[in-house]
Each structure stands twice: as C-alpha cells, then as structure tokens.
Write a protein that holds these residues in place. Structure first.
Motif, PDB file in Angstrom:
ATOM      1  N   ASN A 242      60.350  16.128  29.423  1.00  0.00           N
ATOM      2  CA  ASN A 242      61.158  15.977  30.644  1.00  0.00           C
ATOM      3  C   ASN A 242      62.592  15.632  30.230  1.00  0.00           C
ATOM      4  O   ASN A 242      62.865  14.500  29.806  1.00  0.00           O
ATOM      5  CB  ASN A 242      60.588  14.876  31.535  1.00  0.00           C
ATOM      6  CG  ASN A 242      59.154  15.172  31.968  1.00  0.00           C
ATOM      7  OD1 ASN A 242      58.936  16.014  32.815  1.00  0.00           O
ATOM      8  ND2 ASN A 242      58.197  14.466  31.364  1.00  0.00           N
ATOM      9  N   GLN A 243      63.464  16.587  30.317  1.00  0.00           N
ATOM     10  CA  GLN A 243      64.828  16.404  29.825  1.00  0.00           C
ATOM     11  C   GLN A 243      65.849  16.632  30.938  1.00  0.00           C
ATOM     12  O   GLN A 243      65.598  17.399  31.880  1.00  0.00           O
ATOM     13  CB  GLN A 243      65.124  17.387  28.684  1.00  0.00           C
ATOM     14  CG  GLN A 243      64.220  17.251  27.480  1.00  0.00           C
ATOM     15  CD  GLN A 243      64.609  18.221  26.378  1.00  0.00           C
ATOM     16  OE1 GLN A 243      65.828  18.479  26.155  1.00  0.00           O
ATOM     17  NE2 GLN A 243      63.603  18.744  25.675  1.00  0.00           N
ATOM     18  N   THR A 244      66.950  15.919  30.777  1.00  0.00           N
ATOM     19  CA  THR A 244      68.098  16.126  31.660  1.00  0.00           C
ATOM     20  C   THR A 244      69.279  16.503  30.778  1.00  0.00           C
ATOM     21  O   THR A 244      69.620  15.758  29.846  1.00  0.00           O
ATOM     22  CB  THR A 244      68.432  14.856  32.460  1.00  0.00           C
ATOM     23  OG1 THR A 244      67.295  14.481  33.243  1.00  0.00           O
ATOM     24  CG2 THR A 244      69.628  15.086  33.372  1.00  0.00           C
ATOM     25  N   VAL A 245      69.848  17.663  31.025  1.00  0.00           N
ATOM     26  CA  VAL A 245      70.975  18.125  30.205  1.00  0.00           C
ATOM     27  C   VAL A 245      72.082  18.622  31.115  1.00  0.00           C
ATOM     28  O   VAL A 245      71.862  18.934  32.293  1.00  0.00           O
ATOM     29  CB  VAL A 245      70.534  19.239  29.241  1.00  0.00           C
ATOM     30  CG1 VAL A 245      69.510  18.718  28.256  1.00  0.00           C
ATOM     31  CG2 VAL A 245      70.040  20.437  30.000  1.00  0.00           C
ATOM     32  N   CYS A 246      73.241  18.658  30.551  1.00  0.00           N
ATOM     33  CA  CYS A 246      74.371  19.215  31.285  1.00  0.00           C
ATOM     34  C   CYS A 246      74.361  20.727  31.216  1.00  0.00           C
ATOM     35  O   CYS A 246      73.834  21.324  30.269  1.00  0.00           O
ATOM     36  CB  CYS A 246      75.696  18.678  30.702  1.00  0.00           C
ATOM     37  SG  CYS A 246      75.923  16.904  30.950  1.00  0.00           S
ATOM     38  N   GLU A 247      74.946  21.308  32.220  1.00  0.00           N
ATOM     39  CA  GLU A 247      75.023  22.772  32.253  1.00  0.00           C
ATOM     40  C   GLU A 247      75.719  23.274  30.992  1.00  0.00           C
ATOM     41  O   GLU A 247      76.660  22.680  30.498  1.00  0.00           O
ATOM     42  CB  GLU A 247      75.796  23.214  33.487  1.00  0.00           C
ATOM     43  CG  GLU A 247      75.829  24.722  33.657  1.00  0.00           C
ATOM     44  CD  GLU A 247      76.562  25.142  34.917  1.00  0.00           C
ATOM     45  OE1 GLU A 247      76.531  26.335  35.231  1.00  0.00           O
ATOM     46  OE2 GLU A 247      77.163  24.284  35.566  1.00  0.00           O
ATOM     47  N   LEU A 248      75.149  24.344  30.455  1.00  0.00           N
ATOM     48  CA  LEU A 248      75.646  25.039  29.262  1.00  0.00           C
ATOM     49  C   LEU A 248      75.362  24.274  27.974  1.00  0.00           C
ATOM     50  O   LEU A 248      75.839  24.670  26.905  1.00  0.00           O
ATOM     51  CB  LEU A 248      77.146  25.341  29.371  1.00  0.00           C
ATOM     52  CG  LEU A 248      77.569  26.210  30.556  1.00  0.00           C
ATOM     53  CD1 LEU A 248      79.080  26.431  30.530  1.00  0.00           C
ATOM     54  CD2 LEU A 248      76.841  27.532  30.535  1.00  0.00           C
ATOM     55  N   ASN A 249      74.591  23.184  28.039  1.00  0.00           N
ATOM     56  CA  ASN A 249      74.189  22.467  26.831  1.00  0.00           C
ATOM     57  C   ASN A 249      72.746  22.815  26.482  1.00  0.00           C
ATOM     58  O   ASN A 249      71.907  23.031  27.360  1.00  0.00           O
ATOM     59  CB  ASN A 249      74.306  20.948  27.026  1.00  0.00           C
ATOM     60  CG  ASN A 249      75.762  20.494  27.058  1.00  0.00           C
ATOM     61  OD1 ASN A 249      76.622  21.109  26.439  1.00  0.00           O
ATOM     62  ND2 ASN A 249      76.028  19.418  27.795  1.00  0.00           N
ATOM     63  N   ASP A 250      72.456  22.860  25.191  1.00  0.00           N
ATOM     64  CA  ASP A 250      71.089  23.164  24.742  1.00  0.00           C
ATOM     65  C   ASP A 250      70.140  22.015  25.052  1.00  0.00           C
ATOM     66  O   ASP A 250      70.520  20.837  24.927  1.00  0.00           O
ATOM     67  CB  ASP A 250      71.049  23.420  23.243  1.00  0.00           C
ATOM     68  CG  ASP A 250      71.683  24.753  22.864  1.00  0.00           C
ATOM     69  OD1 ASP A 250      71.839  25.594  23.768  1.00  0.00           O
ATOM     70  OD2 ASP A 250      72.002  24.933  21.667  1.00  0.00           O
ATOM     71  N   ILE A 251      68.919  22.347  25.414  1.00  0.00           N
ATOM     72  CA  ILE A 251      67.869  21.334  25.497  1.00  0.00           C
ATOM     73  C   ILE A 251      67.289  21.143  24.102  1.00  0.00           C
ATOM     74  O   ILE A 251      67.505  21.951  23.199  1.00  0.00           O
ATOM     75  CB  ILE A 251      66.744  21.745  26.476  1.00  0.00           C
ATOM     76  CG1 ILE A 251      65.977  22.967  25.930  1.00  0.00           C
ATOM     77  CG2 ILE A 251      67.280  22.005  27.866  1.00  0.00           C
ATOM     78  CD1 ILE A 251      64.707  23.283  26.696  1.00  0.00           C
ATOM     79  N   LYS A 252      66.531  20.038  23.932  1.00  0.00           N
ATOM     80  CA  LYS A 252      65.792  19.873  22.689  1.00  0.00           C
ATOM     81  C   LYS A 252      64.605  20.840  22.691  1.00  0.00           C
ATOM     82  O   LYS A 252      63.939  20.979  23.720  1.00  0.00           O
ATOM     83  CB  LYS A 252      65.276  18.442  22.546  1.00  0.00           C
ATOM     84  CG  LYS A 252      66.359  17.387  22.415  1.00  0.00           C
ATOM     85  CD  LYS A 252      65.735  15.999  22.307  1.00  0.00           C
ATOM     86  CE  LYS A 252      66.797  14.913  22.194  1.00  0.00           C
ATOM     87  NZ  LYS A 252      66.171  13.566  22.115  1.00  0.00           N
ATOM     88  N   PRO A 253      64.333  21.493  21.571  1.00  0.00           N
ATOM     89  CA  PRO A 253      63.165  22.395  21.542  1.00  0.00           C
ATOM     90  C   PRO A 253      61.881  21.653  21.905  1.00  0.00           C
ATOM     91  O   PRO A 253      61.653  20.515  21.467  1.00  0.00           O
ATOM     92  CB  PRO A 253      63.134  22.887  20.103  1.00  0.00           C
ATOM     93  CG  PRO A 253      64.546  22.744  19.627  1.00  0.00           C
ATOM     94  CD  PRO A 253      65.071  21.507  20.310  1.00  0.00           C
ATOM     95  N   ILE A 254      61.084  22.262  22.738  1.00  0.00           N
ATOM     96  CA  ILE A 254      59.791  21.693  23.151  1.00  0.00           C
ATOM     97  C   ILE A 254      58.692  22.543  22.525  1.00  0.00           C
ATOM     98  O   ILE A 254      58.620  23.756  22.777  1.00  0.00           O
ATOM     99  CB  ILE A 254      59.653  21.676  24.680  1.00  0.00           C
ATOM    100  CG1 ILE A 254      60.857  20.961  25.317  1.00  0.00           C
ATOM    101  CG2 ILE A 254      58.351  21.010  25.096  1.00  0.00           C
ATOM    102  CD1 ILE A 254      60.903  21.068  26.831  1.00  0.00           C
ATOM    103  N   ILE A 255      57.864  21.920  21.718  1.00  0.00           N
ATOM    104  CA  ILE A 255      56.895  22.677  20.910  1.00  0.00           C
ATOM    105  C   ILE A 255      55.473  22.380  21.383  1.00  0.00           C
ATOM    106  O   ILE A 255      55.099  21.223  21.604  1.00  0.00           O
ATOM    107  CB  ILE A 255      57.015  22.318  19.413  1.00  0.00           C
ATOM    108  CG1 ILE A 255      58.463  22.541  18.943  1.00  0.00           C
ATOM    109  CG2 ILE A 255      56.041  23.140  18.576  1.00  0.00           C
ATOM    110  CD1 ILE A 255      58.726  22.037  17.543  1.00  0.00           C
ATOM    111  N   PHE A 256      54.691  23.449  21.539  1.00  0.00           N
ATOM    112  CA  PHE A 256      53.273  23.322  21.929  1.00  0.00           C
ATOM    113  C   PHE A 256      52.402  24.070  20.923  1.00  0.00           C
ATOM    114  O   PHE A 256      52.786  25.120  20.421  1.00  0.00           O
ATOM    115  CB  PHE A 256      53.026  23.935  23.325  1.00  0.00           C
ATOM    116  CG  PHE A 256      53.799  23.273  24.427  1.00  0.00           C
ATOM    117  CD1 PHE A 256      55.052  23.751  24.784  1.00  0.00           C
ATOM    118  CD2 PHE A 256      53.279  22.201  25.120  1.00  0.00           C
ATOM    119  CE1 PHE A 256      55.775  23.158  25.817  1.00  0.00           C
ATOM    120  CE2 PHE A 256      53.975  21.615  26.156  1.00  0.00           C
ATOM    121  CZ  PHE A 256      55.235  22.072  26.509  1.00  0.00           C
TER     122      PHE A 256
END
Length: 290
Positions: A242-256
């Motif tokens: 569950n991430q909150t990021v600013c527009e045009l910024n990368d999220i942290k990779p989520i791995i499953f």
C-alpha cells in the motif's frame, strides 16, 4: 434209449460298454478360452465305435481312436459372462454281433453323461477407456471411472497402492447373480500438495470369496492432480503493498511469488503501471500518471 445226438454251439455277444478311463474326470472345470484337460473314455463290450457326442460347448470335440478310446478335447470358446454348465452325452455305435448273419446287433447302445463347467474370463472393462487416465485440480471432482467386472463370484479392489487419494472413493456393486458387477471410482482429491502429483493405482479382480479358476484381470488407473493456485507477497516490507506516491514518481517494486497450479497471472492496475512475469515471480512496478 437215445437214438441219436446233436451238438449245438451258442455264441454270446457282449453288449456295448463305455467307462471313464482311470485318472480322467467326467466333470471338468475350465476357463473360457483355456485348453481343457482331456476327458478319456474306454469303449468296450461289443461296441465298435461311438455314434457321436452331444452337448459340448463350442470349441470342444470328441474323437474316437480305434480300437477303444474316445477323447474329449479342445478349448471352449463361448464368450460367456457367467459360469455355464454343459451336459454332454456319448453314445456307442455298432456291435460285433453284426458279424453274425443270425444277429443284427446287441441292443441297446451304451450311453454315458458328464458335465463341462465353463467359467467366464475374468475381466475389467472401462465404460469409457479414456477416463482411466485423467488430470484434475485440487478439490475438483474427477469424471467418474466406471468399470464393468466379469467373473465367477468375483468383485474388485484396489491393490497397488491399497487405497485412493484422500477425497476419492471406490464403490463396487455386485450383480444379482454374483457374476461380477460394476466398480466406480469418483470424488475429488483433497490432499494438500504444492506441485503437480500423479497417483497410479491398480484395480484387480479375484478378491476374497472369489471362486473363479480363471486368472485375475487388472486395470491401471492414473489420476494427475494439479495443486491449488497460490500467490504470496515476496517483498521485504509489507508496507510496499500500500503505497502513496506523487504523480510521475516511481512506486517501489511490489514482488509476488506465484505457485501451486497457477501457470499465469493477470493484474488489474491504474494507467502507468506494468508488470513482468518470469520464473513464476510477478513484479508490479511502474510510474503513476494522473
């Protein structure tokens, strides 16, 4: 005082006889399609041969060998599904009294009876042969495997291994005449597995109480079970889910990690995100664009 004499000669001819030879059995048991142990008779008395034999099953025959042997031999071929008895009758023919102009024959001809008991071939026949090999998923019913069982007082059982996978069952319903019945394998495998697992087992006839003299038959059943699908978060920090990021910024990779019976994944996400799938590891990464 006698005034003369006359000499008379009386010739007595024996009547026909037919007797079972020593060591032979008049009431043989045999499996359909199997060579019969010869049944041998001695023809005697005044008999010159055998007029014939009646009542034998298809595949058996009677042969007279001079001077006095009659043999029943062969292989029954009657395609029966229940034990059947055949009563045969042998009748002698001719008489050596025929050699005398004064005697036509010594009657009556000799007869003897016996019984040939033919057992059906033990068999297991799938109603749908293709169903004997199936692939299913954990917790999902297989297509029922229906087997027709034939044999004298014969049922069926699973012998190798001695049971089915958990969640499945084996039922046998005997015929009213005891000559076989119907076996059914059904249910859904519910043993928890983590990889595709194949169960191979053998169904056989000839269980306890079987009175057939015929060889047992077997049927190989193969059930392949795919495990439940699984998907597990494989990252280090669960807050990545569950991430909150600013527009045009990368999220942290989520791995499953994707496993079990899953062979592919689908992901629903917002525009700007994407995923890759390699070696059953799904990466959800990208850039949010609003």
């Amino acid at each position: 005082t006698p005034i003369g004499s006359i000499n008379l000669k009386i010739r007595i001819y024996p009547t026909d006889t037919i007797t079972l030879a020593a060591g032979s059995n008049a009431n043989e048991l045999v499996c359909d399609g199997t060579l019969l142990t010869n049944v041998i008779y001695n023809i005697g008395g005044g008999a010159l041969g055998v007029a014939g034999i009646t009542g034998l099953p298809t595949g058996l025959r009677g042969d007279f060998t001079a001077p006095n042997i009659f043999t029943i031999s062969g292989t029954p071929n009657v395609a029966i599904t229940q034990t059947t008895t055949y009563t045969y009758v042998i009748t002698t023919n001719g008489n050596n009294a025929n050699n005398s102009p004064q005697v036509a024959s010594c009657s009556p001809a000799a007869t003897i009876t016996g019984i040939i008991t033919v057992f059906p071939i033990e068999s297991i026949t799938p109603t749908v042969p293709a169903n004997s090999t199936q692939t299913t998923c954990y917790g999902v019913d297989i297509t029922p495997i229906v087997l027709t069982i034939v044999g004298d007082n014969t049922s069926a059982s699973i012998v190798t291994p001695p049971g089915l996978p958990s969640g499945m069952q084996f039922d046998f319903s005997p015929d009213a005449d005891g000559m076989g019945g119907v076996a059914t394998i059904l249910g859904s495998p519910d043993t928890v597995i983590t990889s595709q697992t194949t169960y191979t087992f053998t169904v056989t006839t000839g269980t306890l109480g079987n009175t057939s003299i015929c060889p047992d038959d077997t049927e190989i059943i193969t059930i392949t079970v795919n495990p439940q699908d699984s998907i597990v978060f494989a990252g280090v920090d669960t807050s990545d889910l569950n991430q909150t990021v600013c527009e045009l910024n990368d999220i942290k990779p989520i791995i499953f990690d994707v496993g079990g019976g899953a062979s592919n994944v689908s992901v629903t996400f917002e525009a700007g995100l994407g995923f890759t799938d390699a070696a059953n590891v799904t990466y959800l990464a990208g850039r949010v664009t609003i």
